[in-house]
Design a protein around this motif. Structure first.
Motif, mmCIF file in Angstrom:
data_model
loop_
_atom_site.group_PDB
_atom_site.id
_atom_site.type_symbol
_atom_site.label_atom_id
_atom_site.label_comp_id
_atom_site.label_asym_id
_atom_site.label_seq_id
_atom_site.Cartn_x
_atom_site.Cartn_y
_atom_site.Cartn_z
ATOM 1 N N THR A 89 -2.610 -1.113 -13.660
ATOM 2 C CA THR A 89 -3.062 0.222 -13.214
ATOM 3 C C THR A 89 -4.331 0.276 -12.338
ATOM 4 O OG1 THR A 89 -2.855 0.812 -15.675
ATOM 5 C CG2 THR A 89 -4.429 2.271 -14.570
ATOM 6 N N ILE A 90 -4.105 1.032 -11.368
ATOM 7 C CA ILE A 90 -5.053 1.079 -10.327
ATOM 8 C C ILE A 90 -5.920 2.439 -10.314
ATOM 9 C CG2 ILE A 90 -5.073 1.112 -7.696
ATOM 10 C CD1 ILE A 90 -3.834 -1.352 -8.724
ATOM 11 N N ALA A 91 -7.072 2.478 -10.382
ATOM 12 C CA ALA A 91 -7.919 3.682 -10.660
ATOM 13 C C ALA A 91 -7.793 4.341 -9.671
ATOM 14 C CB ALA A 91 -9.238 3.260 -11.093
ATOM 15 N N SER A 92 -8.067 4.014 -8.352
ATOM 16 C CA SER A 92 -8.191 5.198 -7.195
ATOM 17 C C SER A 92 -7.690 4.441 -5.953
ATOM 18 C CB SER A 92 -9.563 5.802 -7.035
ATOM 19 O OG SER A 92 -10.478 4.594 -6.759
ATOM 20 N N ALA A 93 -7.720 3.389 -5.736
ATOM 21 C CA ALA A 93 -7.333 2.780 -4.439
ATOM 22 C C ALA A 93 -5.723 3.009 -4.289
ATOM 23 C CB ALA A 93 -7.345 1.321 -4.532
ATOM 24 N N THR A 94 -5.246 3.028 -3.113
ATOM 25 C CA THR A 94 -4.175 3.084 -2.581
ATOM 26 C C THR A 94 -3.353 1.998 -2.003
ATOM 27 O OG1 THR A 94 -4.692 4.203 -0.422
ATOM 28 C CG2 THR A 94 -4.164 5.654 -2.340
ATOM 29 N N LYS A 150 9.633 -7.774 -6.754
ATOM 30 C CA LYS A 150 10.176 -6.325 -6.470
ATOM 31 C C LYS A 150 8.677 -5.787 -6.880
ATOM 32 C CE LYS A 150 15.117 -6.282 -6.823
ATOM 33 N NZ LYS A 150 16.039 -5.604 -7.698
ATOM 34 N N VAL A 151 8.163 -4.877 -5.884
ATOM 35 C CA VAL A 151 6.896 -4.067 -6.228
ATOM 36 C C VAL A 151 6.940 -2.604 -5.837
ATOM 37 C CG1 VAL A 151 5.928 -4.823 -4.121
ATOM 38 C CG2 VAL A 151 4.305 -4.305 -6.038
ATOM 39 N N SER A 152 6.875 -1.919 -7.006
ATOM 40 C CA SER A 152 6.910 -0.401 -6.614
ATOM 41 C C SER A 152 5.533 0.460 -7.323
ATOM 42 C CB SER A 152 8.114 -0.167 -7.371
ATOM 43 O OG SER A 152 8.152 -0.336 -8.706
ATOM 44 N N VAL A 153 5.398 1.559 -7.079
ATOM 45 C CA VAL A 153 4.314 2.426 -7.551
ATOM 46 C C VAL A 153 4.540 3.587 -7.881
ATOM 47 C CG1 VAL A 153 3.599 2.877 -5.237
ATOM 48 C CG2 VAL A 153 1.804 2.837 -7.037
ATOM 49 N N LYS A 154 3.926 4.205 -8.891
ATOM 50 C CA LYS A 154 3.942 5.643 -9.323
ATOM 51 C C LYS A 154 2.584 6.199 -9.485
ATOM 52 C CE LYS A 154 4.044 5.305 -14.301
ATOM 53 N NZ LYS A 154 4.728 5.611 -15.481
ATOM 54 N N ALA A 155 2.839 7.562 -9.157
ATOM 55 C CA ALA A 155 1.395 8.330 -9.277
ATOM 56 C C ALA A 155 1.263 8.859 -10.930
ATOM 57 C CB ALA A 155 1.298 9.715 -8.400
ATOM 58 N N ASN A 156 0.087 8.502 -11.606
ATOM 59 C CA ASN A 156 -0.369 8.889 -12.845
ATOM 60 C C ASN A 156 -0.836 10.349 -12.864
ATOM 61 O OD1 ASN A 156 0.340 6.489 -13.449
ATOM 62 N ND2 ASN A 156 -1.767 5.710 -13.265
ATOM 63 N N ALA A 157 -0.337 11.447 -13.816
ATOM 64 C CA ALA A 157 -0.580 12.513 -13.867
ATOM 65 C C ALA A 157 -2.236 12.492 -14.536
ATOM 66 C CB ALA A 157 0.308 13.614 -14.674
ATOM 67 N N PRO A 158 -2.859 13.704 -14.342
ATOM 68 C CA PRO A 158 -4.247 13.797 -15.028
ATOM 69 C C PRO A 158 -4.135 13.898 -16.485
ATOM 70 C CG PRO A 158 -3.883 15.408 -13.225
ATOM 71 C CD PRO A 158 -2.621 14.769 -13.418
ATOM 72 N N TYR A 203 0.923 -1.201 -0.042
ATOM 73 C CA TYR A 203 -0.018 -0.009 -0.015
ATOM 74 C C TYR A 203 0.811 1.215 -0.022
ATOM 75 C CZ TYR A 203 0.981 0.247 5.039
ATOM 76 O OH TYR A 203 1.493 0.421 6.273
ATOM 77 N N TRP A 204 0.228 2.292 -0.312
ATOM 78 C CA TRP A 204 1.051 3.722 -0.209
ATOM 79 C C TRP A 204 0.225 4.805 0.204
ATOM 80 C CZ3 TRP A 204 -0.248 0.336 -4.274
ATOM 81 C CH2 TRP A 204 -1.191 0.741 -5.112
ATOM 82 N N ASP A 205 1.073 5.867 0.563
ATOM 83 C CA ASP A 205 0.432 7.027 0.658
ATOM 84 C C ASP A 205 0.829 7.956 -0.476
ATOM 85 O OD1 ASP A 205 -0.443 6.258 3.474
ATOM 86 O OD2 ASP A 205 1.458 6.916 4.382
ATOM 87 N N SER A 206 -0.431 8.669 -0.768
ATOM 88 C CA SER A 206 0.092 9.724 -1.950
ATOM 89 C C SER A 206 -0.561 10.869 -2.000
ATOM 90 C CB SER A 206 -0.008 8.777 -3.118
ATOM 91 O OG SER A 206 0.400 9.879 -4.251
ATOM 92 N N GLU A 207 -0.108 11.912 -2.697
ATOM 93 C CA GLU A 207 -0.984 13.099 -3.020
ATOM 94 C C GLU A 207 -1.857 12.826 -4.057
ATOM 95 O OE1 GLU A 207 1.251 15.310 -6.457
ATOM 96 O OE2 GLU A 207 2.597 15.136 -4.736
ATOM 97 N N SER A 208 -2.746 13.661 -4.161
ATOM 98 C CA SER A 208 -3.746 13.655 -5.237
ATOM 99 C C SER A 208 -3.079 13.205 -6.489
ATOM 100 C CB SER A 208 -4.612 14.987 -5.406
ATOM 101 O OG SER A 208 -5.662 14.825 -6.461
ATOM 102 N N ALA A 209 -3.775 12.253 -7.292
ATOM 103 C CA ALA A 209 -3.194 11.845 -8.401
ATOM 104 C C ALA A 209 -4.343 11.033 -9.358
ATOM 105 C CB ALA A 209 -2.169 10.473 -8.415
ATOM 106 N N ASN A 210 -4.161 10.849 -10.759
ATOM 107 C CA ASN A 210 -5.231 10.568 -11.479
ATOM 108 C C ASN A 210 -4.822 8.667 -11.539
ATOM 109 O OD1 ASN A 210 -7.329 10.439 -13.177
ATOM 110 N ND2 ASN A 210 -5.938 10.469 -14.880
ATOM 111 N N GLY A 211 -4.891 8.218 -10.480
ATOM 112 C CA GLY A 211 -4.793 6.759 -10.526
ATOM 113 C C GLY A 211 -3.278 6.491 -10.211
ATOM 114 N N PHE A 212 -3.044 4.990 -10.159
ATOM 115 C CA PHE A 212 -1.500 4.763 -9.981
ATOM 116 C C PHE A 212 -1.019 3.673 -11.065
ATOM 117 C CE2 PHE A 212 -3.361 6.600 -6.283
ATOM 118 C CZ PHE A 212 -2.536 7.671 -5.819
ATOM 119 N N THR A 213 0.187 3.384 -11.049
ATOM 120 C CA THR A 213 0.616 2.356 -11.947
ATOM 121 C C THR A 213 1.674 1.655 -11.071
ATOM 122 O OG1 THR A 213 0.499 3.326 -13.931
ATOM 123 C CG2 THR A 213 1.930 1.489 -13.757
#
Length: 194
Positions: free
Chosen positions: A146-151, A164-172, A122-132
């Motif tokens: 692609t994760i639509a809105s969950a964290t 190895k698992v990592s995540v990035k925030a997607n731009a609008p 799981y992750w904490d993040s600023e507002s993003a348009n989903g996550f990868t």
């Protein structure tokens, strides 16, 4: 051919100097991928000068990439250079880039890996348009989710091995100046044989 012209009264023309000058094409196709600014290589360029927020950086780039600072808007322009011979070029137009902050990735070790899909990652993040989410396993191609809105990311990790698992925030979508974050530092998960 270059020479200084005199007024023929008190001064005369200087001697001629013949030299050739070469124009380096400007930098083109500037793009951002996972927080890294890149551009097409310029023929005959030894490297590139970069100006960030109006300040020409003292370090010259020898690659056609530059890591942008996350979480703040920066103005960038680029110019190729070649110090061997008489080369010259021009700066690109200034462009503005905003790279989202990378999510703060975490692992919930209190949830046991038992072959069922769980939200351990799981992750904490600023507002993003989903996550990868990027899932890498030794000996296999990386998987992208692609994760639509969950964290959090639900996955079973059923095969034995190291993940190895990592995540990035997607731009609008449609925002011309905001770009995806870089991937978070990967969490390493070891799945032992039963």
């Amino acid at each position: 051919e270059i020479k200084a012209l005199g007024n023929y009264t008190t001064t005369y023309d200087s001697a001629s100097l013949k030299d050739s000058y070469h124009y380096l094409d400007p930098v083109t196709n500037i793009r951002v991928t996972d927080g890294i600014l890149s551009w097409d290589e310029v023929e005959d360029a030894q490297g590139y000068r970069i100006s960030v927020d109006g300040v020409v950086q003292s370090a010259k780039l020898t690659d056609n990439t530059y890591e942008l600072v996350s979480g703040k808007s920066v103005r960038v322009k680029l110019m190729p250079y070649n110090e061997n011979g008489n080369y010259f070029s021009s700066w690109t137009n200034e462009q503005t880039f905003y790279i989202l902050n990378s999510p703060d990735a975490k692992w919930n070790s209190s949830i046991e890996l038992d072959g069922e899909a769980k939200n351990n990652f799981y992750w904490d993040s600023e507002s993003a348009n989903g996550f990868t989410v990027k899932l890498e396993k030794e000996g296999a191609e990386p998987q992208i989710f692609t994760i639509a809105s969950a964290t959090s990311f639900e996955y079973a990790y059923t095969d034995t091995g190291v993940y190895k698992v990592s995540v990035k925030a997607n731009a609008p979508a449609g925002d011309a100046t905001t770009y995806d974050s870089v991937y978070s530092k990967p969490i390493v998960v070891g799945r032992l044989a039963a």
